[in-house]
Design a protein around this motif. Sequence first.
Motif, PDB file in Angstrom:
ATOM      1  N   LYS A   1       2.600   6.648   7.758  1.00 33.21           N
ATOM      2  CA  LYS A   1       2.846   6.085   6.425  1.00 33.21           C
ATOM      3  C   LYS A   1       4.236   6.476   5.933  1.00 33.21           C
ATOM      4  O   LYS A   1       4.976   5.635   5.401  1.00 33.21           O
ATOM      5  CB  LYS A   1       1.771   6.519   5.436  1.00 33.21           C
ATOM      6  CG  LYS A   1       1.929   5.840   4.079  1.00 33.21           C
ATOM      7  CD  LYS A   1       0.685   5.853   3.230  1.00 33.21           C
ATOM      8  CE  LYS A   1       0.881   4.993   1.984  1.00 33.21           C
ATOM      9  NZ  LYS A   1      -0.290   4.976   1.099  1.00 33.21           N
ATOM     10  N   VAL A   2       4.584   7.733   6.124  1.00 32.47           N
ATOM     11  CA  VAL A   2       5.927   8.185   5.746  1.00 32.47           C
ATOM     12  C   VAL A   2       6.978   7.432   6.559  1.00 32.47           C
ATOM     13  O   VAL A   2       7.980   6.936   6.023  1.00 32.47           O
ATOM     14  CB  VAL A   2       6.067   9.699   5.950  1.00 32.47           C
ATOM     15  CG1 VAL A   2       7.512  10.145   5.726  1.00 32.47           C
ATOM     16  CG2 VAL A   2       5.127  10.452   5.010  1.00 32.47           C
TER      17      VAL A   2
ATOM     18  N   GLY B   1       0.778  -1.235   0.000  1.00 29.24           N
ATOM     19  CA  GLY B   1       0.000   0.000   0.000  1.00 29.24           C
ATOM     20  C   GLY B   1       0.803   1.275   0.000  1.00 29.24           C
ATOM     21  O   GLY B   1       0.254   2.364   0.220  1.00 29.24           O
ATOM     22  N   ALA B   2       2.110   1.224  -0.263  1.00 31.90           N
ATOM     23  CA  ALA B   2       2.960   2.409  -0.118  1.00 31.90           C
ATOM     24  C   ALA B   2       2.662   3.493  -1.149  1.00 31.90           C
ATOM     25  O   ALA B   2       2.844   4.678  -0.884  1.00 31.90           O
ATOM     26  CB  ALA B   2       4.438   2.016  -0.204  1.00 31.90           C
ATOM     27  N   ALA B   3       2.206   3.099  -2.340  1.00 32.63           N
ATOM     28  CA  ALA B   3       1.918   4.097  -3.380  1.00 32.63           C
ATOM     29  C   ALA B   3       0.717   4.950  -2.969  1.00 32.63           C
ATOM     30  O   ALA B   3      -0.188   4.492  -2.270  1.00 32.63           O
ATOM     31  CB  ALA B   3       1.644   3.407  -4.707  1.00 32.63           C
ATOM     32  N   ASP B   4       0.720   6.198  -3.439  1.00 36.56           N
ATOM     33  CA  ASP B   4      -0.310   7.139  -2.979  1.00 36.56           C
ATOM     34  C   ASP B   4      -0.470   8.254  -4.008  1.00 36.56           C
ATOM     35  O   ASP B   4       0.158   8.238  -5.079  1.00 36.56           O
ATOM     36  CB  ASP B   4       0.089   7.715  -1.612  1.00 36.56           C
ATOM     37  CG  ASP B   4      -1.095   8.028  -0.705  1.00 36.56           C
ATOM     38  OD1 ASP B   4      -2.018   8.743  -1.163  1.00 36.56           O
ATOM     39  OD2 ASP B   4      -1.087   7.568   0.450  1.00 36.56           O
ATOM     40  N   THR B   5      -1.295   9.219  -3.675  1.00 34.93           N
ATOM     41  CA  THR B   5      -1.470  10.440  -4.452  1.00 34.93           C
ATOM     42  C   THR B   5      -0.918  11.600  -3.621  1.00 34.93           C
ATOM     43  O   THR B   5      -0.674  11.445  -2.417  1.00 34.93           O
ATOM     44  CB  THR B   5      -2.951  10.671  -4.764  1.00 34.93           C
ATOM     45  OG1 THR B   5      -3.700  10.652  -3.536  1.00 34.93           O
ATOM     46  CG2 THR B   5      -3.504   9.582  -5.678  1.00 34.93           C
ATOM     47  N   PRO B   6      -0.703  12.795  -4.238  1.00 36.43           N
ATOM     48  CA  PRO B   6      -0.165  13.920  -3.471  1.00 36.43           C
ATOM     49  C   PRO B   6      -1.028  14.262  -2.253  1.00 36.43           C
ATOM     50  O   PRO B   6      -2.254  14.263  -2.324  1.00 36.43           O
ATOM     51  CB  PRO B   6      -0.162  15.053  -4.494  1.00 36.43           C
ATOM     52  CG  PRO B   6      -0.012  14.365  -5.805  1.00 36.43           C
ATOM     53  CD  PRO B   6      -0.799  13.090  -5.674  1.00 36.43           C
ATOM     54  N   VAL B   7      -0.351  14.555  -1.147  1.00 35.70           N
ATOM     55  CA  VAL B   7      -1.022  14.816   0.130  1.00 35.70           C
ATOM     56  C   VAL B   7      -0.758  16.270   0.537  1.00 35.70           C
ATOM     57  O   VAL B   7       0.404  16.690   0.635  1.00 35.70           O
ATOM     58  CB  VAL B   7      -0.491  13.858   1.225  1.00 35.70           C
ATOM     59  CG1 VAL B   7      -1.165  14.151   2.563  1.00 35.70           C
ATOM     60  CG2 VAL B   7      -0.710  12.402   0.807  1.00 35.70           C
TER      61      VAL B   7
END
Length: 400
Positions: A309-310, A10-16
């Motif tokens: 998460k980071v 699940g590490a991939a993401d969108t800009p936060v």
Amino acid sequence: MKYVVILADGAADTPVKELGGKTPLEAASKPVIDALAKNSEVGMVRTVPDGLPPGSDVANLAVFGYDPTKYYTGRSPLEAVSMNVPLKLSDTTFRTNVVTLSDAPNYEDKVMLDYSSDEITTEEARELIKYINENLGTDEYEFFGGFSYRHLMVWHNKKNDFTLTPPHDISDRVIGEYLPKDETILALMKKSYELLENHPVNVSRRERGLNPANSIWIWGNGTKPDIPTYAEKFGIKGAVVSAVDLIKGIGCCAGLDVLEVEGATGNINTNFDGKAEAAVNALKSGNDFVYIHLEAPDEAGHRHEIDNKVRAIELIDSKIAAPVLNYLKGCGEDYSVLIMPDHPTPLATRTHSSAPIPYLLYSSKEPRHSGCGSYTEAEAQKTGLFVENGYTLINKLFGI
């Protein structure tokens, strides 16, 4: 030749926004992985085929090298394999979470407060599941204790024709419209609330300021899988390191050694050092391949824990990638390393996505200049490399 997969679930993401418009992969300090990216093949890969749910079951099957459109039969049967629960081809299995629901009088009006009941301890949860089985189990369906909040129900001689909602998809929502249409499953869930609400385990948890595990939530239905082993498919002997029954189950089906690591929890408090040590020892003891699964980024995404998460990504870099690569560099053999998530778990949505994900593939025999300064979603997209069928990526790792 040694082969390693480091799977950052699940590490991939969108800009936060809270990260200054960066994704967690961009915000994290990960010098080891970023340095490797400069000499690796970096690109994007699709692990969830159209028409299948974007779960860790489908996605990890693909990363392991199994075509999900051919081999996917549901999440829970893979967990059942890991738990040594005997299955017949006529059985349907179900993931059974212990969850925290609000105290609204009507079950339909309750809110999904916590799909993991504050990541309840395995000991507490197993006591609850045992109580559920004693009171609700029959010759027709049985409940089996698993790990933390993740458990199992087996419905014997039952056709798998259910459409059920994962609890982590409906955090903080009223559950009414997401409840199962099957009357038997719904009745079991409602009765479980009556049984668990004032169970001594939950009384104690409330006294300690923890969420009670006051209901079961049944989902993730499937049937017994039949997949070829790694020895049959690749001629490779290997091992799996994970805290999650699902990944252990895939490993069992693949004929890989499933290594138990004390203190492995599936969240950011897991025993990262122990996982790295287990992986290195597996390679030292004659295994060609090891699959290291880290659940922490996924859990943080589901719980909208931005900093965690980071931090999870940073710990994977320092406590997994660093020692494993250090061993490989000095082992006297050539090696290949694949680093990737299984799917995105965006903090914005708190659930899985079927969007493509970045991968990093390094070979000591053929280092290549990727043009990437780091391992991130944007850098991977920049290369223009795209693998449509995620289950073929493992062939690149093995040089097939």
